[in-house]
Write a protein that holds these residues in place. Structure first.
Motif, PDB file in Angstrom:
ATOM      1  N   VAL A  80      31.287 -12.558  57.157  1.00  0.00           N
ATOM      2  CA  VAL A  80      31.236 -13.635  56.157  1.00  0.00           C
ATOM      3  C   VAL A  80      30.669 -13.101  54.847  1.00  0.00           C
ATOM      4  CG1 VAL A  80      30.233 -15.883  55.592  1.00  0.00           C
ATOM      5  CG2 VAL A  80      31.056 -15.438  57.902  1.00  0.00           C
ATOM      6  N   ALA A  81      29.643 -12.282  54.928  1.00  0.00           N
ATOM      7  CA  ALA A  81      29.066 -11.685  53.721  1.00  0.00           C
ATOM      8  C   ALA A  81      30.103 -10.805  53.031  1.00  0.00           C
ATOM      9  CB  ALA A  81      27.813 -10.888  54.066  1.00  0.00           C
ATOM     10  N   ASP A  82      30.879 -10.063  53.813  1.00  0.00           N
ATOM     11  CA  ASP A  82      31.937  -9.231  53.237  1.00  0.00           C
ATOM     12  C   ASP A  82      32.998 -10.089  52.552  1.00  0.00           C
ATOM     13  OD1 ASP A  82      30.646  -6.975  54.196  1.00  0.00           O
ATOM     14  OD2 ASP A  82      31.920  -6.810  55.987  1.00  0.00           O
ATOM     15  N   LEU A  83      33.336 -11.213  53.165  1.00  0.00           N
ATOM     16  CA  LEU A  83      34.316 -12.124  52.576  1.00  0.00           C
ATOM     17  C   LEU A  83      33.822 -12.668  51.237  1.00  0.00           C
ATOM     18  CD1 LEU A  83      36.952 -13.782  52.807  1.00  0.00           C
ATOM     19  CD2 LEU A  83      35.612 -15.517  53.997  1.00  0.00           C
ATOM     20  N   LEU A  84      32.554 -13.037  51.155  1.00  0.00           N
ATOM     21  CA  LEU A  84      31.994 -13.551  49.902  1.00  0.00           C
ATOM     22  C   LEU A  84      31.976 -12.473  48.821  1.00  0.00           C
ATOM     23  CD1 LEU A  84      29.086 -15.710  51.337  1.00  0.00           C
ATOM     24  CD2 LEU A  84      31.229 -16.529  50.343  1.00  0.00           C
ATOM     25  N   LYS A  85      31.685 -11.241  49.200  1.00  0.00           N
ATOM     26  CA  LYS A  85      31.707 -10.135  48.236  1.00  0.00           C
ATOM     27  C   LYS A  85      33.131  -9.896  47.734  1.00  0.00           C
ATOM     28  CE  LYS A  85      27.703  -7.861  50.210  1.00  0.00           C
ATOM     29  NZ  LYS A  85      27.242  -6.809  51.132  1.00  0.00           N
ATOM     30  N   ALA A  86      34.099  -9.970  48.642  1.00  0.00           N
ATOM     31  CA  ALA A  86      35.503  -9.796  48.245  1.00  0.00           C
ATOM     32  C   ALA A  86      35.919 -10.915  47.295  1.00  0.00           C
ATOM     33  CB  ALA A  86      36.404  -9.769  49.478  1.00  0.00           C
ATOM     34  N   ALA A  87      35.500 -12.133  47.573  1.00  0.00           N
ATOM     35  CA  ALA A  87      35.827 -13.267  46.695  1.00  0.00           C
ATOM     36  C   ALA A  87      35.232 -13.054  45.308  1.00  0.00           C
ATOM     37  CB  ALA A  87      35.317 -14.570  47.299  1.00  0.00           C
ATOM     38  N   THR A  92      36.122 -11.920  39.668  1.00  0.00           N
ATOM     39  CA  THR A  92      35.777 -11.103  38.499  1.00  0.00           C
ATOM     40  C   THR A  92      37.034 -10.528  37.866  1.00  0.00           C
ATOM     41  OG1 THR A  92      33.622 -10.557  39.435  1.00  0.00           O
ATOM     42  CG2 THR A  92      34.460  -9.097  37.709  1.00  0.00           C
ATOM     43  N   GLU A  93      37.921  -9.970  38.692  1.00  0.00           N
ATOM     44  CA  GLU A  93      39.168  -9.406  38.178  1.00  0.00           C
ATOM     45  C   GLU A  93      40.033 -10.475  37.514  1.00  0.00           C
ATOM     46  OE1 GLU A  93      41.037  -7.375  41.442  1.00  0.00           O
ATOM     47  OE2 GLU A  93      39.341  -6.006  41.681  1.00  0.00           O
ATOM     48  N   LEU A  94      40.107 -11.650  38.123  1.00  0.00           N
ATOM     49  CA  LEU A  94      40.903 -12.737  37.545  1.00  0.00           C
ATOM     50  C   LEU A  94      40.350 -13.175  36.200  1.00  0.00           C
ATOM     51  CD1 LEU A  94      41.571 -14.959  40.685  1.00  0.00           C
ATOM     52  CD2 LEU A  94      43.238 -13.569  39.450  1.00  0.00           C
ATOM     53  N   VAL A  96      38.448 -11.443  34.101  1.00  0.00           N
ATOM     54  CA  VAL A  96      38.637 -10.387  33.101  1.00  0.00           C
ATOM     55  C   VAL A  96      40.077 -10.434  32.597  1.00  0.00           C
ATOM     56  CG1 VAL A  96      38.790  -7.882  32.790  1.00  0.00           C
ATOM     57  CG2 VAL A  96      36.780  -8.885  33.881  1.00  0.00           C
ATOM     58  N   GLY A  97      41.027 -10.576  33.507  1.00  0.00           N
ATOM     59  CA  GLY A  97      42.427 -10.664  33.116  1.00  0.00           C
ATOM     60  C   GLY A  97      42.709 -11.873  32.241  1.00  0.00           C
ATOM     61  N   GLN A  98      42.092 -13.004  32.555  1.00  0.00           N
ATOM     62  CA  GLN A  98      42.278 -14.209  31.749  1.00  0.00           C
ATOM     63  C   GLN A  98      41.685 -14.029  30.358  1.00  0.00           C
ATOM     64  OE1 GLN A  98      40.644 -17.430  34.053  1.00  0.00           O
ATOM     65  NE2 GLN A  98      42.399 -17.498  35.439  1.00  0.00           N
ATOM     66  N   ARG A  99      40.546 -13.373  30.276  1.00  0.00           N
ATOM     67  CA  ARG A  99      39.915 -13.144  28.972  1.00  0.00           C
ATOM     68  C   ARG A  99      40.797 -12.241  28.115  1.00  0.00           C
ATOM     69  NH1 ARG A  99      34.382 -10.687  29.458  1.00  0.00           N
ATOM     70  NH2 ARG A  99      35.552  -8.770  29.623  1.00  0.00           N
ATOM     71  N   GLU A 100      41.345 -11.192  28.733  1.00  0.00           N
ATOM     72  CA  GLU A 100      42.232 -10.289  27.995  1.00  0.00           C
ATOM     73  C   GLU A 100      43.484 -11.030  27.522  1.00  0.00           C
ATOM     74  OE1 GLU A 100      42.846  -7.116  30.769  1.00  0.00           O
ATOM     75  OE2 GLU A 100      40.856  -6.248  30.395  1.00  0.00           O
ATOM     76  N   LEU A 101      44.044 -11.881  28.376  1.00  0.00           N
ATOM     77  CA  LEU A 101      45.223 -12.652  27.999  1.00  0.00           C
ATOM     78  C   LEU A 101      44.898 -13.612  26.863  1.00  0.00           C
ATOM     79  CD1 LEU A 101      48.159 -13.475  28.474  1.00  0.00           C
ATOM     80  CD2 LEU A 101      47.347 -15.042  30.249  1.00  0.00           C
ATOM     81  N   LEU A 102      43.750 -14.242  26.914  1.00  0.00           N
ATOM     82  CA  LEU A 102      43.331 -15.159  25.852  1.00  0.00           C
ATOM     83  C   LEU A 102      43.222 -14.421  24.521  1.00  0.00           C
ATOM     84  CD1 LEU A 102      42.359 -17.960  24.985  1.00  0.00           C
ATOM     85  CD2 LEU A 102      40.066 -17.291  25.700  1.00  0.00           C
TER      86      LEU A 102
END
Length: 130
Positions: A80-87, A92-94, A96-102
């Protein structure tokens, strides 16, 4: 009749789909906590926390530990801790991508004449030679 794996996964993610449950799991990543500590950190009504803990306990993601009159909760496993870290990494990646697109959108739709020009005080011009 057996439930298809994709449906079981969807149910699992639906079970996680509550902010209080996610916050409980985040706090329990660092080890077991008594209910009073969870209440202090999450700031919800005791009945609401109890309801969300029951959902997590029934799903098998957390376990309760009784020590006298104190009830604590702990993660049932490290996955579960690994799942939360993956989320967190995915979000974070999403973002950053949205900020770059903006930024791209802001600069692509503004004609050159309409783009902000530096103010005179930001870039003083040289005095003409006499």
């Amino acid at each position: 009749m057996q439930v298809p794996l994709y449906q079981a996964k969807a149910e699992f993610f639906r079970m996680l789909g509550h902010p209080v449950r996610i916050r409980v799991l985040e706090l329990l990543q660092h080890g077991p906590l008594p209910v009073r500590e969870l209440l202090k950190d999450i700031e919800v009504e005791p009945s609401n926390l109890s309801q969300q803990l029951a959902v997590l306990r029934r799903s098998g993601i957390v376990v309760s530990i009784r020590d006298g009159s104190t009830v604590s909760y702990a993660l049932a496993g490290g996955d579960v801790a690994d799942l939360l870290k993956a989320a967190r990494r995915i979000l974070t990646e999403l973002l950053v991508g949205q900020r770059e697109l903006l930024e791209e959108l802001r600069h692509a739709d503004v004609p050159a004449a309409a783009q902000p020009q530096p103010r005179a005080e930001e870039h003083p011009q040289e005095e003409p030679a006499v």
